[in-house]
Design an enzyme around this catalytic site. Structure first.
Site, PDB file in Angstrom:
ATOM      1  N   GLY A   1       0.836  -1.203   0.000  1.00 51.99           N
ATOM      2  CA  GLY A   1       0.000   0.000   0.000  1.00 51.99           C
ATOM      3  C   GLY A   1       0.869   1.249   0.000  1.00 51.99           C
ATOM      4  O   GLY A   1       1.934   1.265   0.614  1.00 51.99           O
TER       5      GLY A   1
ATOM      6  N   GLY B   1       5.478  -7.316   4.473  1.00 49.71           N
ATOM      7  CA  GLY B   1       5.393  -8.312   3.393  1.00 49.71           C
ATOM      8  C   GLY B   1       6.523  -8.122   2.385  1.00 49.71           C
ATOM      9  O   GLY B   1       7.178  -9.086   1.956  1.00 49.71           O
TER      10      GLY B   1
ATOM     11  N   THR C   1       5.068   2.485   5.910  1.00 47.16           N
ATOM     12  CA  THR C   1       3.650   2.224   6.147  1.00 47.16           C
ATOM     13  C   THR C   1       3.069   3.326   7.012  1.00 47.16           C
ATOM     14  O   THR C   1       3.719   3.803   7.951  1.00 47.16           O
ATOM     15  CB  THR C   1       3.356   0.863   6.825  1.00 47.16           C
ATOM     16  OG1 THR C   1       1.992   0.857   7.268  1.00 47.16           O
ATOM     17  CG2 THR C   1       4.234   0.573   8.026  1.00 47.16           C
TER      18      THR C   1
ATOM     19  N   ASP D   1       0.856   2.748   9.005  1.00 56.62           N
ATOM     20  CA  ASP D   1       0.439   2.081  10.245  1.00 56.62           C
ATOM     21  C   ASP D   1       1.479   2.180  11.368  1.00 56.62           C
ATOM     22  O   ASP D   1       1.156   1.957  12.523  1.00 56.62           O
ATOM     23  CB  ASP D   1       0.157   0.592   9.988  1.00 56.62           C
ATOM     24  CG  ASP D   1      -0.869   0.388   8.893  1.00 56.62           C
ATOM     25  OD1 ASP D   1      -1.738   1.255   8.728  1.00 56.62           O
ATOM     26  OD2 ASP D   1      -0.788  -0.649   8.193  1.00 56.62           O
TER      27      ASP D   1
ATOM     28  N   MET E   1      -7.314   3.915  10.128  1.00 56.38           N
ATOM     29  CA  MET E   1      -6.577   2.723   9.704  1.00 56.38           C
ATOM     30  C   MET E   1      -5.532   2.326  10.750  1.00 56.38           C
ATOM     31  O   MET E   1      -5.511   2.880  11.849  1.00 56.38           O
ATOM     32  CB  MET E   1      -5.925   2.990   8.352  1.00 56.38           C
ATOM     33  CG  MET E   1      -6.896   2.957   7.189  1.00 56.38           C
ATOM     34  SD  MET E   1      -6.012   3.183   5.622  1.00 56.38           S
ATOM     35  CE  MET E   1      -7.259   2.609   4.468  1.00 56.38           C
ATOM     36  N   GLY E   2      -4.684   1.386  10.399  1.00 59.06           N
ATOM     37  CA  GLY E   2      -3.647   0.939  11.334  1.00 59.06           C
ATOM     38  C   GLY E   2      -3.443  -0.573  11.337  1.00 59.06           C
ATOM     39  O   GLY E   2      -2.651  -1.098  12.096  1.00 59.06           O
ATOM     40  N   ARG E   3      -4.262  -1.260  10.540  1.00 57.69           N
ATOM     41  CA  ARG E   3      -4.228  -2.723  10.503  1.00 57.69           C
ATOM     42  C   ARG E   3      -4.374  -3.300  11.908  1.00 57.69           C
ATOM     43  O   ARG E   3      -5.319  -2.956  12.587  1.00 57.69           O
ATOM     44  CB  ARG E   3      -2.961  -3.196   9.815  1.00 57.69           C
ATOM     45  CG  ARG E   3      -3.284  -3.762   8.471  1.00 57.69           C
ATOM     46  CD  ARG E   3      -2.210  -4.483   7.766  1.00 57.69           C
ATOM     47  NE  ARG E   3      -0.866  -4.236   8.174  1.00 57.69           N
ATOM     48  CZ  ARG E   3       0.151  -4.929   7.719  1.00 57.69           C
ATOM     49  NH1 ARG E   3      -0.056  -5.897   6.854  1.00 57.69           N
ATOM     50  NH2 ARG E   3       1.379  -4.680   8.105  1.00 57.69           N
TER      51      ARG E   3
ATOM     52  N   ARG F   1     -22.974   9.480  15.246  1.00 56.97           N
ATOM     53  CA  ARG F   1     -22.620   9.365  13.828  1.00 56.97           C
ATOM     54  C   ARG F   1     -21.229   8.757  13.719  1.00 56.97           C
ATOM     55  O   ARG F   1     -20.381   8.970  14.586  1.00 56.97           O
ATOM     56  CB  ARG F   1     -22.624  10.733  13.141  1.00 56.97           C
ATOM     57  CG  ARG F   1     -23.993  11.393  13.077  1.00 56.97           C
ATOM     58  CD  ARG F   1     -24.910  10.698  12.077  1.00 56.97           C
ATOM     59  NE  ARG F   1     -26.155  11.414  11.918  1.00 56.97           N
ATOM     60  CZ  ARG F   1     -27.259  11.200  12.631  1.00 56.97           C
ATOM     61  NH1 ARG F   1     -27.269  10.271  13.569  1.00 56.97           N
ATOM     62  NH2 ARG F   1     -28.359  11.909  12.405  1.00 56.97           N
TER      63      ARG F   1
ATOM     64  N   GLN G   1      -6.264   8.913   4.525  1.00 57.54           N
ATOM     65  CA  GLN G   1      -5.081   8.899   5.389  1.00 57.54           C
ATOM     66  C   GLN G   1      -3.802   8.581   4.622  1.00 57.54           C
ATOM     67  O   GLN G   1      -2.695   8.831   5.095  1.00 57.54           O
ATOM     68  CB  GLN G   1      -5.257   7.853   6.502  1.00 57.54           C
ATOM     69  CG  GLN G   1      -6.321   8.223   7.493  1.00 57.54           C
ATOM     70  CD  GLN G   1      -6.878   7.011   8.221  1.00 57.54           C
ATOM     71  OE1 GLN G   1      -6.475   6.710   9.323  1.00 57.54           O
ATOM     72  NE2 GLN G   1      -7.803   6.304   7.614  1.00 57.54           N
TER      73      GLN G   1
HETATM   74  O1  F6P Z   1      -1.100  -0.907   5.621  1.00 58.10           O
HETATM   75  C1  F6P Z   1      -1.653   0.284   5.167  1.00 58.10           C
HETATM   76  C2  F6P Z   1      -3.155   0.185   5.077  1.00 58.10           C
HETATM   77  O2  F6P Z   1      -3.670   1.446   4.684  1.00 58.10           O
HETATM   78  C3  F6P Z   1      -3.842  -0.270   6.368  1.00 58.10           C
HETATM   79  O3  F6P Z   1      -3.932   0.732   7.331  1.00 58.10           O
HETATM   80  C4  F6P Z   1      -5.164  -0.753   5.835  1.00 58.10           C
HETATM   81  O4  F6P Z   1      -5.695  -1.736   6.686  1.00 58.10           O
HETATM   82  C5  F6P Z   1      -4.795  -1.344   4.491  1.00 58.10           C
HETATM   83  O5  F6P Z   1      -3.550  -0.786   4.126  1.00 58.10           O
HETATM   84  C6  F6P Z   1      -5.795  -1.074   3.396  1.00 58.10           C
HETATM   85  O6  F6P Z   1      -5.398  -1.749   2.256  1.00 58.10           O
HETATM   86  P1  F6P Z   1      -6.004  -1.503   0.798  1.00 58.10           P
HETATM   87  O7  F6P Z   1      -5.352  -0.266   0.246  1.00 58.10           O
HETATM   88  O8  F6P Z   1      -5.648  -2.720   0.040  1.00 58.10           O
HETATM   89  O9  F6P Z   1      -7.474  -1.308   0.962  1.00 58.10           O
END
Ligand code: F6P
Length: 351
Positions: free
Chosen positions: A11, A107, A128, A130, A172-174, A269, A277
């Site tokens: 990403g 990865g 990243t 994250d 986000m943040g995985r 909401r 992000q």
């Molecule tokens: O690892 C970066 C990230 O933006 C994560 O925060 C998120 O879970 C994931 O990638 C989203 O992936 P994609 O761009 O494949 O939707």
């Protein structure tokens, strides 16, 4: 002329172009040419590359995305059922590439390690939003992401106050809560919910009701996409079969919003911030970090210090073995940042 290669994989993150630019500038100063491979590992598999001359990197420092393109698909060691590793090493040797710089996440670092074992010299740069890579104190892209999330919280704050609502922001943040933690503090959140700290709805609801009794009938809740429900469930948005990391998280914000509305009686909401992000111009901090990483990576590649990943440790740029790179880095429960958040009254839903 000596040659090294560079690719961006996984990403995207703000600052990728700043790294590529720094690699090319430092290499050129040292009389080395840089070849860029397109769209992450797809470029290695489909043999798509271009020489990065000074004109090709002109003006890219403030640009988001990556001029090389990226992809989080196409594993070179399992592409349509075939292992293309040896073919790719041959292709790169024919091009005269002395070392390939991988700008990527965990990865990509494990793919860099596998190529190293196959005899292709590699160097890694940790990327990243994250901020979850173990071997470095910070990845580039994170600072920009928390800036975007903080601005979102500032905007949600005024509308929450005007309507006496709970606003839930999913970031986000995985599997880690770095973005939620940092933006939550910067944006004055009342609750921060992260995967590393199990939470109870009652604790969060009690805090919101207490605020209401104190004359503040509105609250901001930041939740990391990887936060688990009190039953221990992660909310998965989709599964992507041909991706290295198959699960895509998303949706916990809605679960939390619905429950808090029920428990507090306050209208709620939910905003899912998503890829905003990751887009746009990197912050000055990320541009500087990315430039420091790029220069160091170019020097490792040129000086034949292979099998290393550049890293930030105690504010100094260094490098660590690629073998240390793939470890995920959760938010420590007892970190001073978590303690600071609790000390200004932010609840993590745990006490
Ligand atoms: O690892 C970066 C990230 O933006 C994560 O925060 C998120 O879970 C994931 O990638 C989203 O992936 P994609 O761009 O494949 O939707």
């Amino acid at each position: 002329m000596r040659r090294i290669g560079v690719l961006t994989a996984g990403g995207d993150a703000p600052g990728l172009n700043a790294v590529v630019r720094a690699v090319v500038k430092q290499a050129n100063i040292r009389g080395v040419e840089v070849v860029g491979f397109m769209d992450g590992f797809t470029g290695l598999i489909k043999q798509r590359h271009k020489v990065l001359d000074p004109a090709s990197i002109s003006g890219i420092l403030p640009r988001g995305g990556t001029i090389l393109g990226t992809s989080n698909k196409d594993n070179p060691f399992n592409y349509e059922g075939r292992d293309l590793g040896a073919d790719i090493v041959k292709y790169l040797k024919e091009l005269g590439i002395e070392c390939l710089i991988f700008i990527g996440g965990d990865g990509s670092m494990s793919v860099a390690k596998s190529f190293l074992e196959l005899g292709l010299p590699t160097v890694g740069v940790p990327k990243t939003i994250d901020n979850d890579l173990g071997a470095t104190d910070q990845t580039f892209g994170f600072d920009t992401a928390i800036g975007v999330a903080t601005e979102a919280l500032d905007r949600l704050h005024t509308t929450a106050e005007a309507h006496h609502r709970i606003m839930v922001l999913e970031v986000m943040g995985r599997y880690t809560g770095w973005i939620a933690l940092h933006s939550g503090i910067a944006g004055g959140a009342d609750a921060i919910l992260i995967p590393e700290i199990p939470f109870s709805f009652d604790v969060v609801a009690r805090r919101i009701i207490k605020r209401k009794h104190e004359g503040k009938p509105f609250s901001l809740v930041v939740v990391a996409e990887g936060a688990r429900t009190p039953e221990g469930e992660m909310v998965i948005a989709r599964t992507i079969a041909d991706s290295h990391e198959k699960l895509r998280l998303g949706g916990i914000g809605n679960v939390i919003g619905a429950k808090l509305e029920e428990l507090t009686g306050l209208e709620t909401r939910v905003t899912v911030l998503g890829h905003i992000q990751r887009g746009g111009s990197p912050t000055p901090y990320d541009r500087i970090l990315a430039t420091r990483y790029g220069v160091h990576a170019a020097n490792l590649a040129i000086d034949a210090k292979f099998g290393r990943m550049v890293a930030l440790r105690s504010n100094a740029i260094t490098d660590v073995p690629l073998t240390e790179a793939g470890v995920s880095r959760p938010v420590p429960h007892d970190s001073d940042v978590v303690k600071t958040a609790k000390s200004v009254g932010i609840t993590f839903g745990d006490e």
